[in-house]
Design a protein around this motif. Structure first.
Motif, short mmCIF file in Angstrom:
data_model
loop_
_atom_site.label_atom_id
_atom_site.label_comp_id
_atom_site.label_asym_id
_atom_site.label_seq_id
_atom_site.Cartn_x
_atom_site.Cartn_y
_atom_site.Cartn_z
N VAL A 439 0.84 -1.20 0.00
CA VAL A 439 0.00 0.00 0.00
C VAL A 439 0.87 1.25 0.00
CG1 VAL A 439 -1.71 1.32 1.31
CG2 VAL A 439 -1.94 -1.17 1.11
N ASN A 440 1.95 1.24 0.78
CA ASN A 440 2.84 2.40 0.83
C ASN A 440 3.52 2.67 -0.51
OD1 ASN A 440 2.60 3.50 3.41
ND2 ASN A 440 3.92 1.93 4.32
N GLU A 441 3.88 1.60 -1.22
CA GLU A 441 4.54 1.77 -2.51
C GLU A 441 3.60 2.37 -3.54
OE1 GLU A 441 7.65 1.38 -3.38
OE2 GLU A 441 8.41 0.54 -1.51
N GLY A 442 2.31 2.10 -3.42
CA GLY A 442 1.32 2.75 -4.29
C GLY A 442 1.22 2.19 -5.69
N ASP A 443 1.63 0.94 -5.91
CA ASP A 443 1.59 0.39 -7.27
C ASP A 443 0.43 -0.57 -7.51
OD1 ASP A 443 4.03 1.55 -8.44
OD2 ASP A 443 5.05 0.42 -6.86
N VAL A 444 -0.34 -0.88 -6.48
CA VAL A 444 -1.45 -1.81 -6.65
C VAL A 444 -2.77 -1.09 -6.39
CG1 VAL A 444 -0.20 -3.93 -6.14
CG2 VAL A 444 -1.18 -2.63 -4.26
N ALA A 445 -3.77 -1.47 -7.17
CA ALA A 445 -5.10 -0.88 -7.00
C ALA A 445 -5.97 -1.73 -6.08
CB ALA A 445 -5.79 -0.74 -8.36
N ALA A 446 -5.62 -3.02 -5.92
CA ALA A 446 -6.40 -3.91 -5.06
C ALA A 446 -5.52 -5.06 -4.60
CB ALA A 446 -7.64 -4.43 -5.79
N ILE A 447 -5.81 -5.56 -3.42
CA ILE A 447 -5.09 -6.72 -2.86
C ILE A 447 -6.13 -7.73 -2.39
CG2 ILE A 447 -3.52 -7.56 -1.08
CD1 ILE A 447 -2.36 -4.70 -0.95
N THR A 448 -5.97 -8.97 -2.81
CA THR A 448 -6.83 -10.06 -2.33
C THR A 448 -6.01 -10.95 -1.41
OG1 THR A 448 -8.14 -10.05 -4.37
CG2 THR A 448 -8.27 -12.02 -3.00
N LEU A 449 -6.54 -11.22 -0.21
CA LEU A 449 -5.85 -12.06 0.75
C LEU A 449 -6.63 -13.35 0.98
CD1 LEU A 449 -3.69 -12.66 2.88
CD2 LEU A 449 -5.02 -11.30 4.52
N HIS A 450 -6.00 -14.47 0.66
CA HIS A 450 -6.57 -15.79 0.96
C HIS A 450 -6.13 -16.14 2.39
CE1 HIS A 450 -7.12 -20.26 -0.45
NE2 HIS A 450 -7.63 -20.03 0.74
N GLY A 451 -7.11 -16.45 3.23
CA GLY A 451 -6.83 -16.65 4.65
C GLY A 451 -6.22 -17.98 5.01
N ARG A 452 -5.26 -18.44 4.23
CA ARG A 452 -4.50 -19.64 4.54
C ARG A 452 -3.04 -19.42 4.15
NH1 ARG A 452 -9.25 -22.03 2.39
NH2 ARG A 452 -10.27 -23.50 3.81
N SER A 453 -2.16 -20.22 4.73
CA SER A 453 -0.76 -20.18 4.32
C SER A 453 -0.54 -21.14 3.17
CB SER A 453 0.14 -20.58 5.49
OG SER A 453 -0.04 -21.96 5.80
N ARG A 454 0.62 -21.04 2.56
CA ARG A 454 0.96 -21.99 1.50
C ARG A 454 1.05 -23.41 2.07
NH1 ARG A 454 5.64 -25.40 -0.12
NH2 ARG A 454 5.02 -26.02 -2.21
N GLN A 455 1.55 -23.54 3.27
CA GLN A 455 1.69 -24.84 3.90
C GLN A 455 0.32 -25.49 4.15
OE1 GLN A 455 4.00 -24.70 7.50
NE2 GLN A 455 3.67 -26.85 8.01
N GLN A 456 -0.68 -24.69 4.45
CA GLN A 456 -2.02 -25.22 4.70
C GLN A 456 -2.67 -25.75 3.43
OE1 GLN A 456 -3.38 -21.60 7.18
NE2 GLN A 456 -4.96 -23.11 7.45
N ARG A 457 -2.35 -25.14 2.31
CA ARG A 457 -3.05 -25.43 1.06
C ARG A 457 -4.55 -25.22 1.29
NH1 ARG A 457 0.42 -28.13 -2.91
NH2 ARG A 457 2.45 -28.44 -1.97
N TYR A 458 -5.34 -26.32 1.37
CA TYR A 458 -6.78 -26.15 1.61
C TYR A 458 -7.23 -26.87 2.88
CZ TYR A 458 -7.32 -23.92 -2.86
OH TYR A 458 -7.24 -23.02 -3.88
N THR A 459 -6.28 -27.25 3.73
CA THR A 459 -6.66 -27.90 4.98
C THR A 459 -7.04 -26.84 6.01
OG1 THR A 459 -4.35 -27.89 5.75
CG2 THR A 459 -5.11 -29.82 4.53
N ARG A 460 -7.92 -27.21 6.91
CA ARG A 460 -8.44 -26.33 7.96
C ARG A 460 -9.18 -25.12 7.37
NH1 ARG A 460 -3.37 -27.54 9.78
NH2 ARG A 460 -2.55 -25.42 9.60
N VAL A 461 -9.92 -24.46 8.22
CA VAL A 461 -10.73 -23.33 7.74
C VAL A 461 -9.85 -22.11 7.52
CG1 VAL A 461 -12.82 -24.16 8.85
CG2 VAL A 461 -11.28 -22.64 10.10
N ALA A 462 -10.32 -21.23 6.65
CA ALA A 462 -9.61 -19.98 6.40
C ALA A 462 -9.69 -19.09 7.64
CB ALA A 462 -10.20 -19.27 5.19
N ASP A 463 -8.63 -18.33 7.89
CA ASP A 463 -8.54 -17.47 9.07
C ASP A 463 -9.09 -16.08 8.74
OD1 ASP A 463 -7.91 -16.02 11.32
OD2 ASP A 463 -5.88 -16.81 11.52
N TRP A 464 -10.39 -15.90 8.96
CA TRP A 464 -11.01 -14.63 8.63
C TRP A 464 -10.70 -13.55 9.66
CZ3 TRP A 464 -13.39 -12.33 4.61
CH2 TRP A 464 -13.58 -13.13 3.48
N ASN A 465 -10.30 -13.94 10.86
CA ASN A 465 -9.88 -12.93 11.83
C ASN A 465 -8.60 -12.24 11.37
OD1 ASN A 465 -11.97 -13.28 13.72
ND2 ASN A 465 -10.95 -15.10 14.58
#
Length: 656
Positions: A439-465
């Protein structure tokens, strides 16, 4: 790696398009002649809208963890065996296969046979006109009558492609040729009025452009200009990191040095505030999806009310090499315009930058053919990660920043966005720190965050907190901007999108109302039930009847024939991708037979039967049933067709 005969698409949110009638077409004619016992639909229920309020919702204690509870009358007992269906491996939902050692039942390195004609007809003559430049030296058949007599019998009914767009690009090779070919005149029919009014596919490149890319002669002047600067920026960052200096530099000094480097530009880049505006406030967004996120599926989601769609993830290097298969991925349908984005992945900065410039200049960005260029920074699969692309970029923040800066410079008026995960390891999330820097660099118009780590892949629920906490950081940074600073004052809001485990309208609205994101990006939820976008608008669960769901499959099949062609090769492709889609949609458990609400994406049901035989068939996890369903709309399986499901060890062999 699209869509419709239909109507005007829209979302009713001021985007200049109106929502059309989405009532399903009758499917009785499709089922006529099929096994009545197997495909009985007379007792299919009409669509029901089940609305839950707080008093009706069961407590959390009423839900068995990980299990979708089914009403007793719909359960199928299996004595002596576990009746809970095993959770499927969803790594392929976002990024294809995976190479982990402990995969169970996966078919690795799947190969799909191509349909082969008994007599190969010359492509130059398939439209019934024209001449072959090779003449008598051509190795393909030129005799029209001889070729037509060698083809299998035409399929019954009207060609879906001709019916949709007024002509059939497959020409004489079409499997419904009788519906648009006058034998006596030797002429293919064309409905000029329908041809003009129908939608079309855009973001194609012609043969000359492809050849230029393959010869490495495609001009990329902006990339040639920005890449030396990015290299200098890397050297500057490395020097600062490795040099021990007791004198701590102020932020002012840092900004001055960067501006001195930026002075090497011949022309200044577009600032995000000067680019085409991007509005993702409460937009219903379909996530980039590999394999199943193809053009026909995206058209289907648009038909159900999706506001924004994204291409399948395209690799930068094959794009630069003019790969035909890779260039099929950014292709879109006019029904997706103006809110269609292209996602790319790259391990090297120069690949991402040059691929962005090539896409910006070769595709129809001037008519809003591309809404934004999305950089994939979250793909978890080993093949991508080990190359340095996808989620590997999360551990190389400086490299990621330079990559986005370069893409932003060469993309012209088209904004740049990014899709990330929480981090690469479960216990070391770094998304908050990374998002702050982006955000500080100012080069992106939008950021999407998937609430899991790469290690999780699709196991366990996404961390919406965690998603919510990151959203607050972005919001606070925007609200705290210095109005006296011209650069900060003109900086546009960076849209922050949440992603992960959105399976119902309640999940989506919880995201935007409770977790403070601007919108929620939907992935597997749309694969399992594409009408989730309708549910979001209605704020109700829609209990789709089996006939309505069958009509949805018909639409996908017709969209697929438009995209891949109505010849045998196109039908085989369409059948294969329809089966891939059914491998997800079969996991939908009708809300009318659920005992506990709301449904959760991670819950797996016991063995169940539907309210009628068609509903049971649509819920089958047997790939042979998926092929039977495809035969309703695509005709009998050709002897050349085979299908290897991703999670089965055996392949389907057509019966001769």
């Amino acid at each position: 790696m699209e869509e419709t005969t239909e109507k005007e698409y829209g979302n009713g949110n001021g985007n200049g398009v109106t929502k059309r009638d989405i009532s399903p077409a009758p499917v009785a004619s499709v089922i006529d002649g099929m096994d009545a016992q197997y495909y009985k639909v007379d007792d299919a229920p009409a669509t029901k809208k089940i609305k839950l309020n707080d008093t009706e919702s069961p407590t959390v204690d009423a839900r068995d963890k990980g299990i979708a509870r089914i009403k007793p009358e719909f359960l199928i007992p299996k004595p002596g065996k576990s009746t809970i269906l095993a959770p499927p491996d969803d790594d392929d939902a976002e990024a294809g296969g995976t190479k982990r050692k402990k995969e169970r039942g996966q078919n690795k390195n799947r190969r799909f046979a191509k349909a082969r004609e008994v007599l190969k007809f010359c492509e130059s003559l398939k439209d019934g006109e024209g001449t072959c430049k090779f003449g008598n030296d051509c190795k393909f058949e030129h005799d029209v009558a001889k070729y037509i007599s060698s083809k299998p019998a035409d399929l019954d009914g009207t060609c879906p492609v001709f019916d949709a767009i007024g002509f059939c690009p497959s020409g004489l090779k079409c499997r419904w040729l009788h519906s648009h070919y006058i034998v006596e005149a030797g002429k293919l029919l064309v409905d000029e009025d329908k041809k003009v009014k129908s939608g079309r596919e855009i973001n194609r490149i012609d043969r000359d452009t492809q050849n230029t890319l393959q010869k490495k002669k495609f001009p990329v002047p902006k990339s040639d200009q920005i890449l030396p600067y990015l290299d200098a920026l890397k050297e500057h960052d490395t020097k600062e990191q490795n040099t021990f200096n007791s004198e701590v530099k102020t932020e002012e000094d840092e900004q001055k040095e960067k501006k001195d480097l930026a002075a090497t530009y011949i022309e200044p880049p577009f600032l995000p505030s000067e680019k085409r505006p991007l509005n993702l406030h409460h937009a219903k967004i379909l996530s980039p999806l590999t394999t199943v996120g193809n053009l026909p599926f995206r058209r289907l989601c648009r038909w159900f009310g999706a506001d924004v769609t994204y291409s399948e993830m395209a690799l930068a290097l094959p794009l630069l090499q003019g790969s035909k298969s890779e260039w099929a991925l950014p292709r879109s349908h006019t029904s997706e315009i103006p809110r269609f984005g292209v996602q790319i992945a790259a391990p090297k900065i120069w690949q991402a930058v040059k691929a962005t410039e090539v896409l910006a200049s070769a595709c129809e960005t001037q008519i809003s053919g591309i809404q934004d260029f999305n950089l994939n920074c979250g793909c978890p699969i080993d093949l991508i990660y080990r190359s340095g692309a996808g989620s590997a970029l999360l551990d190389s923040a400086s490299k990621l920043v330079r990559m986005l800066k370069g893409m932003n410079y060469v993309s012209g008026e088209v904004p740049v966005t990014a899709k990330i995960r929480m981090g690469t390891r479960d216990n070391h999330p770094n998304a908050k720190k990374l998002v702050t820097r982006l955000v500080n660099e100012g080069d992106v118009a939008a950021i999407t965050l998937h609430g899991r780590s790469r290690q999780q892949r699709y196991t366990r629920v996404a961390d919406w907190n965690y998603i919510s906490e990151t959203a607050e950081i972005v919001r606070d940074m925007y609200e705290a901007k210095d109005e006296n600073n011209k650069e900060q004052r003109e900086r546009r809001k960076v849209w922050f999108i949440g992603n992960g485990d959105c399976y119902s309208w309640r999940d989506w609205w919880d995201g935007v109302e409770k977790y403070n994101v601007d919108s929620v990006m939907i992935a597997r939820g749309a694969l399992i039930k594409p009408w989730i976008f309708e549910e979001i608008d209605a704020k109700q669960y829609l209990d789709k009847s089996a006939t309505e769901r069958l009509d949805m499959i018909r639409k996908f099949a017709h969209f697929g024939l438009e995209h891949w062609g109505s010849d045998e090769y196109g039908i085989n492709n369409c059948r294969r991708f329809l089966c891939e889609f059914l491998s997800f949609s079969c996991r939908y458990v009708p809300v009318g037979i659920l005992e506990v609400m709301p449904p959760k994406i991670q819950d797996r049901p016991p063995m169940w039967r539907g309210r009628n035989e068609l509903e049971t068939l649509l819920g089958s996890g047997d790939y042979k049933d998926w092929i039977k369903i495809s035969e309703m709309f695509l005709g009998p399986v050709h002897e050349s067709f085979d299908f290897k499901p991703k999670h089965k060890s055996n392949a389907y062999d057509a019966e001769g």
